[in-house]
Design a protein around this motif. Structure first.
Motif, PDB file in Angstrom:
ATOM      1  N   LEU A 507       3.571 -18.829 -17.056  1.00 44.07           N
ATOM      2  CA  LEU A 507       2.503 -18.276 -16.222  1.00 44.07           C
ATOM      3  C   LEU A 507       2.897 -16.849 -15.861  1.00 44.07           C
ATOM      4  O   LEU A 507       3.948 -16.620 -15.246  1.00 44.07           O
ATOM      5  N   LEU A 508       2.061 -15.888 -16.254  1.00 46.86           N
ATOM      6  CA  LEU A 508       2.345 -14.483 -16.016  1.00 46.86           C
ATOM      7  C   LEU A 508       1.286 -13.932 -15.069  1.00 46.86           C
ATOM      8  O   LEU A 508       0.174 -13.614 -15.480  1.00 46.86           O
ATOM      9  N   PRO A 509       1.600 -13.827 -13.773  1.00 42.39           N
ATOM     10  CA  PRO A 509       0.578 -13.438 -12.782  1.00 42.39           C
ATOM     11  C   PRO A 509       0.332 -11.931 -12.785  1.00 42.39           C
ATOM     12  O   PRO A 509       1.270 -11.128 -12.866  1.00 42.39           O
ATOM     13  N   CYS A 510      -0.925 -11.554 -12.668  1.00 40.69           N
ATOM     14  CA  CYS A 510      -1.284 -10.139 -12.777  1.00 40.69           C
ATOM     15  C   CYS A 510      -1.975  -9.624 -11.522  1.00 40.69           C
ATOM     16  O   CYS A 510      -2.512 -10.379 -10.724  1.00 40.69           O
ATOM     17  N   ILE A 511      -1.988  -8.319 -11.395  1.00 42.96           N
ATOM     18  CA  ILE A 511      -2.758  -7.651 -10.360  1.00 42.96           C
ATOM     19  C   ILE A 511      -4.238  -7.823 -10.669  1.00 42.96           C
ATOM     20  O   ILE A 511      -4.658  -7.729 -11.821  1.00 42.96           O
ATOM     21  N   GLY A 512      -5.038  -8.090  -9.648  1.00 41.39           N
ATOM     22  CA  GLY A 512      -6.471  -8.229  -9.838  1.00 41.39           C
ATOM     23  C   GLY A 512      -7.176  -6.885  -9.828  1.00 41.39           C
ATOM     24  O   GLY A 512      -6.631  -5.876  -9.353  1.00 41.39           O
ATOM     25  N   ARG A 513      -8.397  -6.853 -10.326  1.00 29.86           N
ATOM     26  CA  ARG A 513      -9.151  -5.603 -10.424  1.00 29.86           C
ATOM     27  C   ARG A 513      -9.413  -4.970  -9.067  1.00 29.86           C
ATOM     28  O   ARG A 513      -9.522  -3.746  -8.951  1.00 29.86           O
ATOM     29  N   ILE A 514      -9.482  -5.788  -8.018  1.00 31.12           N
ATOM     30  CA  ILE A 514      -9.787  -5.243  -6.697  1.00 31.12           C
ATOM     31  C   ILE A 514      -8.555  -4.639  -6.036  1.00 31.12           C
ATOM     32  O   ILE A 514      -8.638  -3.939  -5.031  1.00 31.12           O
ATOM     33  N   GLU A 515      -7.394  -4.873  -6.626  1.00 31.21           N
ATOM     34  CA  GLU A 515      -6.138  -4.408  -6.029  1.00 31.21           C
ATOM     35  C   GLU A 515      -5.715  -3.046  -6.570  1.00 31.21           C
ATOM     36  O   GLU A 515      -6.006  -2.701  -7.725  1.00 31.21           O
ATOM     37  N   VAL A 516      -5.024  -2.288  -5.736  1.00 28.48           N
ATOM     38  CA  VAL A 516      -4.528  -0.978  -6.126  1.00 28.48           C
ATOM     39  C   VAL A 516      -3.475  -1.144  -7.223  1.00 28.48           C
ATOM     40  O   VAL A 516      -2.544  -1.940  -7.094  1.00 28.48           O
ATOM     41  N   ASP A 517      -3.653  -0.405  -8.300  1.00 29.55           N
ATOM     42  CA  ASP A 517      -2.758  -0.486  -9.455  1.00 29.55           C
ATOM     43  C   ASP A 517      -1.975   0.819  -9.546  1.00 29.55           C
ATOM     44  O   ASP A 517      -2.477   1.843 -10.016  1.00 29.55           O
ATOM     45  N   ARG A 518      -0.737   0.809  -9.073  1.00 28.85           N
ATOM     46  CA  ARG A 518       0.098   2.012  -9.059  1.00 28.85           C
ATOM     47  C   ARG A 518       1.030   2.018 -10.271  1.00 28.85           C
ATOM     48  O   ARG A 518       1.794   1.076 -10.479  1.00 28.85           O
ATOM     49  N   GLN A 519       0.945   3.082 -11.031  1.00 26.69           N
ATOM     50  CA  GLN A 519       1.815   3.249 -12.194  1.00 26.69           C
ATOM     51  C   GLN A 519       2.486   4.613 -12.122  1.00 26.69           C
ATOM     52  O   GLN A 519       2.346   5.321 -11.115  1.00 26.69           O
ATOM     53  N   ALA A 520       3.177   5.000 -13.175  1.00 26.48           N
ATOM     54  CA  ALA A 520       3.993   6.218 -13.144  1.00 26.48           C
ATOM     55  C   ALA A 520       3.183   7.460 -12.783  1.00 26.48           C
ATOM     56  O   ALA A 520       3.678   8.354 -12.078  1.00 26.48           O
ATOM     57  N   SER A 521       1.939   7.538 -13.240  1.00 23.77           N
ATOM     58  CA  SER A 521       1.125   8.733 -12.975  1.00 23.77           C
ATOM     59  C   SER A 521       0.298   8.612 -11.701  1.00 23.77           C
ATOM     60  O   SER A 521      -0.503   9.494 -11.397  1.00 23.77           O
ATOM     61  N   GLY A 522       0.472   7.512 -10.965  1.00 21.43           N
ATOM     62  CA  GLY A 522      -0.274   7.336  -9.728  1.00 21.43           C
ATOM     63  C   GLY A 522      -1.197   6.134  -9.779  1.00 21.43           C
ATOM     64  O   GLY A 522      -1.047   5.255 -10.639  1.00 21.43           O
ATOM     65  N   GLU A 523      -2.153   6.088  -8.854  1.00 23.63           N
ATOM     66  CA  GLU A 523      -3.090   4.975  -8.809  1.00 23.63           C
ATOM     67  C   GLU A 523      -4.048   5.053  -9.997  1.00 23.63           C
ATOM     68  O   GLU A 523      -4.591   6.112 -10.302  1.00 23.63           O
ATOM     69  N   GLN A 524      -4.237   3.899 -10.644  1.00 25.01           N
ATOM     70  CA  GLN A 524      -4.994   3.862 -11.880  1.00 25.01           C
ATOM     71  C   GLN A 524      -6.437   3.407 -11.665  1.00 25.01           C
ATOM     72  O   GLN A 524      -6.745   2.685 -10.711  1.00 25.01           O
ATOM     73  N   THR A 525      -7.290   3.831 -12.577  1.00 26.46           N
ATOM     74  CA  THR A 525      -8.683   3.388 -12.650  1.00 26.46           C
ATOM     75  C   THR A 525      -8.881   2.680 -13.979  1.00 26.46           C
ATOM     76  O   THR A 525      -8.303   3.086 -14.997  1.00 26.46           O
ATOM     77  N   VAL A 526      -9.682   1.629 -13.979  1.00 26.17           N
ATOM     78  CA  VAL A 526     -10.016   0.949 -15.225  1.00 26.17           C
ATOM     79  C   VAL A 526     -11.520   1.034 -15.445  1.00 26.17           C
ATOM     80  O   VAL A 526     -12.256   1.544 -14.591  1.00 26.17           O
ATOM     81  N   THR A 527     -11.984   0.532 -16.574  1.00 25.31           N
ATOM     82  CA  THR A 527     -13.412   0.609 -16.895  1.00 25.31           C
ATOM     83  C   THR A 527     -13.910  -0.718 -17.426  1.00 25.31           C
ATOM     84  O   THR A 527     -13.152  -1.521 -17.974  1.00 25.31           O
ATOM     85  N   VAL A 528     -15.224  -0.940 -17.244  1.00 29.19           N
ATOM     86  CA  VAL A 528     -15.888  -2.140 -17.743  1.00 29.19           C
ATOM     87  C   VAL A 528     -17.260  -1.746 -18.281  1.00 29.19           C
ATOM     88  O   VAL A 528     -17.784  -0.680 -17.963  1.00 29.19           O
ATOM     89  N   GLU A 529     -17.837  -2.628 -19.085  1.00 33.21           N
ATOM     90  CA  GLU A 529     -19.187  -2.424 -19.619  1.00 33.21           C
ATOM     91  C   GLU A 529     -20.102  -3.516 -19.084  1.00 33.21           C
ATOM     92  O   GLU A 529     -19.757  -4.698 -19.127  1.00 33.21           O
TER      93      GLU A 529
END
Length: 763
Positions: A507-529
């Motif tokens: 079981l590999l638990p992940c960050i949800g879309r509503i949660e802040v996703d911080r990576q090396a370049s800062g807070e990330q944005t994702v996209t959907v269709e």
């Protein structure tokens, strides 16, 4: 003390105070009454996050509360304060958890640590991330890639989906089934033949200009409630709404806008459907045939009398192919057979045809009540035939609109999640990443089930979802999972697919879309269709449920680095550090679809992918839109509908549910409370078959494959449903659906017309 199940009639409109109460209840239930209210103000907003449930369109100029009841439930479910920690798993064996209901499993809250199944203790135990990746990679190195499945639910972002599809192909297979295989694959197969694109042609703006809408096989009030706002506006300018559904769903009967103080403080409500036709389950093709026949014969009469044409003759002549053969087939169709198969009268179908002919711009909307049939592909094409008769493709206020479910199920297909190599620019992948992409067609959902059943699968990797519960034939499939060498599940919450697992399981638990996703370049944005082929940005705003979670892209990258040899052309770490780089890769792979991706993704209302059919450009073999001649009304030769005691079962979702996720046992729109173990039947059928209200029954599938499929402990209740039909809940009733009972060509499980017989259980 547990509540007693009850059935009572619900006569209120969709929306209204019932919706307000339900939203308040879920926020309190998940302990997020304050935070949840704050978060909901950002749902489906240009500067906020895209809803994690349905994929209905997001407007550029949103309402103050741009969320529906079920969207609010999905948000509360994800940002809950409840946690499924290692201590929880230490206290419960997997064998014990097998006895829990679906709602009990998911109600434990968010997963907090990566876990590995330990056979000695029959428990999930915590494991460091890198160790999990290394062990999974080591196992996959020993498998034939053709025997490994990379499943994706429709919720993963475009960025994650692109990376995941690339991972599978670099590994060596196109085994990329997804939730579209279970719902709208019939659309994706049908529409390219008819109009040259695999998706709908309608935009939100079209709703402002239409004067007639047809609904087929969709429960809008539960599955896409935000659509009720444009429907209400359409009705206020006297647009006609013609509905074909076996059940009278409340959202398509009446609606009270919970954002209107006037409507909330009065008894005011909007009548949605101006005609409501309760078609027999599996009778849609017959019903559409009746409408088309009426239009063509009315046009014949108009021509004979030298009167204005009923059909759009100029559009048909300039833009279509195959009209004459189709028209001849409709003229030859027998009204008695149409009426028998649809359970609708000729006069009712002619009334629907009259409104179609009168309208200047028609939109047809449909859901899984159309696609999840043996002839789901043909049913979609018959809807397209109907649209072509009036020239209702490629003009303002008109078009065909499949209503998708999962929030990015359409988008992930756009960026490569598909088992069909012909739908992917393999030459571009080869050029960009310097490898030989696999060319063999991969496994669909049904193919995966068959391979699992027959012992021809070595590993299943799931990017979200609850595959084991969503698929049909649970009695056949569940034992097979335990023989599978490896299962890997990327997830936010515990579900049935984690309990019915392989010999090795992670079981590999992940960050949800509503949660802040911080990576090396800062807070990330994702996209959907969304369902209208419009791309939107989504930015998280709550803190992750646990410091031990990784983002979906980070998990995919971790798996890729453990599974694949190093490739200097794929910098997984850089992609994880900056999702903008993934979007640049998507743009390089799909330049026409994603031109200036990073720049355009944040514009209010998103940006639309180009759809040639919406401009009356037909990317078909004939170069025109094609009429398809039906070869029947859609019976399954492997299923037995004969006999007076055989009923047609449809499975459906309840009001407090999204896909396999059940938020509560209530389905208030149908008046079902504190239970899902029910079958809703026609009252006359109950009398005819000797059942009384609340009798306990066992449902048994009538199939020719000699496999016993039955589900007991169901209570029958009288309901307004066509004679010979019965409704049960998904996914519980999936046990009754044979894997072999699927749509021709698309292989979508045919969950809407399953022949069953009922046996009364002993008191």
């Amino acid at each position: 003390m547990s509540k007693q199940p009850r059935i009572e009639q619900y006569d209120h409109p969709a929306g209204g105070w019932g919706s307000v109460k339900a939203v308040s209840s879920i926020l309190v239930q998940e302990h997020v009454a304050v935070n949840g209210t704050r978060v909901l103000f950002k749902q489906n907003k240009p500067d906020g996050f895209a809803c994690v449930s349905c994929s209905w369109a997001k407007p550029a100029d949103p309402h103050l509360f741009e969320f529906c009841e079920n969207g609010a439930k999905a948000t509360a479910w994800e940002i809950t304060t409840k946690r499924a920690t290692p201590e929880f798993f230490d206290n419960h064996t997997v064998a014990a958890l097998e006895a829990w209901t679906d709602i009990e499993l998911e109600s434990q809250g968010r997963l907090t640590h990566p876990m590995r199944y330990d056979a000695a203790t029959d428990r999930y135990l915590p494991i460091p991330w890198q160790q999990a990746f290394d062990e999974i990679g080591e196992k996959l190195h020993g498998f034939d890639p053709k025997r490994v499945v990379f499943y994706a639910s429709g919720r993963a972002s475009l960025e994650t989906s692109y990376m995941y599809a690339l991972l599978a192909r670099l590994y060596g297979c196109n085994n990329l089934p997804d939730s579209s295989n279970m719902c709208h694959e019939s659309t994706s197969v049908a529409l390219p033949d008819t109009i040259g694109v695999p998706v709908g042609t309608v935009t939100l703006e079209d709703f402002e200009h239409t004067d007639c809408l047809f609904f087929f096989g969709h429960n809008t009030g539960t599955n896409a409630p935000r659509m009720l706002h444009p429907l209400q506006e359409a009705r206020k300018r006297n647009a006609q709404i013609i509905t074909f559904n076996p059940l009278r769903e409340r959202g398509l009967v009446s609606f009270a806008n919970p954002q209107s103080p006037k409507e909330m403080l009065s008894a005011e409500q909007t009548c949605i459907s101006t005609q409501y036709h309760q078609v027999k389950i599996g009778g849609d093709i017959a019903a559409i045939t009746g409408i088309c026949k009426s239009l063509i014969e009315a046009d014949d009469q108009a021509r004979a009398a030298n009167e204005p044409r009923v059909l759009d003759a100029s559009f048909i002549a300039e833009h279509t192919h195959g009209f004459d053969a189709f028209a001849d087939a409709m003229r030859a169709a027998d009204w008695k057979e149409i009426e028998s198969m649809s359970a609708l009268t000729r006069s009712a179908l002619e009334a629907a045809a009259t409104e179609y002919a009168r309208a200047k711009a028609v939109i047809i909307l449909y859901g899984m009540g159309i696609t999840q049939h043996r002839e789901g592909v043909l049913a979609v094409q018959m809807l397209t035939n109907l649209m072509l008769l009036g020239g209702n493709i490629g003009k303002k206020g008109a078009g065909i609109c499949p209503i998708r479910g999962h929030s990015n199920v359409q988008g992930q297909r756009t960026v490569g999640i598909t088992e069909k190599p012909a739908l992917v620019p393999m030459d571009k992948l080869k050029e960009l990443y310097q490898f030989e992409p696999p060319q063999e067609t991969g496994l669909t959902t049904v193919d995966t089930c068959e391979a699992l059943r027959d012992g021809n699968l070595d590993a299943f990797i799931g990017l979200g979802g609850n595959f084991a519960r969503a698929i049909p034939d649970h009695g056949v499939m569940d034992p097979a999972w335990k023989k599978l060498p490896l299962t890997v599940q990327i997830a936010t919450k515990l579900n049935r697919s984690h309990i019915v697992h392989g010999r090795a399981a992670y079981l590999l638990p992940c960050i949800g879309r509503i949660e802040v996703d911080r990576q090396a370049s800062g807070e990330q944005t994702v996209t959907v269709e969304d369902s209208t082929a419009c791309i939107h940005a989504s930015k998280g705003m709550t803190e992750p449920a646990s410091e031990h979670l990784l983002s979906e892209p980070a998990i995919v990258a971790g798996l890729a680095k453990a599974i694949l040899p190093a490739n200097p052309n794929v910098d997984w770490d850089a992609w994880v550090g900056d999702y903008g780089l993934v979007r640049e890769a998507i743009e390089r792979t799909y330049p026409e679809q994603f031109k200036d991706f990073n720049r355009r993704m944040t514009q209010p209302g998103g940006f639309h992918r180009p759809l040639p059919a919406a401009k009356r450009e037909w990317k078909t073999k004939t170069g025109k839109a094609n009429f398809i001649v039906p070869d029947g009304f859609g019976e399954d030769p492997d299923m037995d509908f004969e006999g007076e005691r055989t009923l047609r079962l449809m499975t459906t979702r309840g009001d407090s549910q999204f896909n396999t996720t059940v938020y509560a046992l209530d389905d208030r729109f149908r008046g079902v409370y504190d239970t899902r173990d029910v079958l809703l039947m026609n009252k006359d059928d109950m009398t005819r078959l000797g059942f009384a209200e609340n009798d306990a029954v066992t449902a048994i599938t009538v199939s020719k494959d000699e496999v016993l499929r039955e589900l007991g402990g169901l209570r029958v209740h009288a309901f307004d449903i066509p004679a010979g039909c019965v409704m049960g809940y998904y996914p519980e009733c999936n046990r009754l659906i044979p894997v072999s009972h699927h749509a021709k060509r698309s292989k979508v499980p045919a969950a809407k017309a399953v022949p069953v017989r009922l046996r009364k259980m002993a008191a």
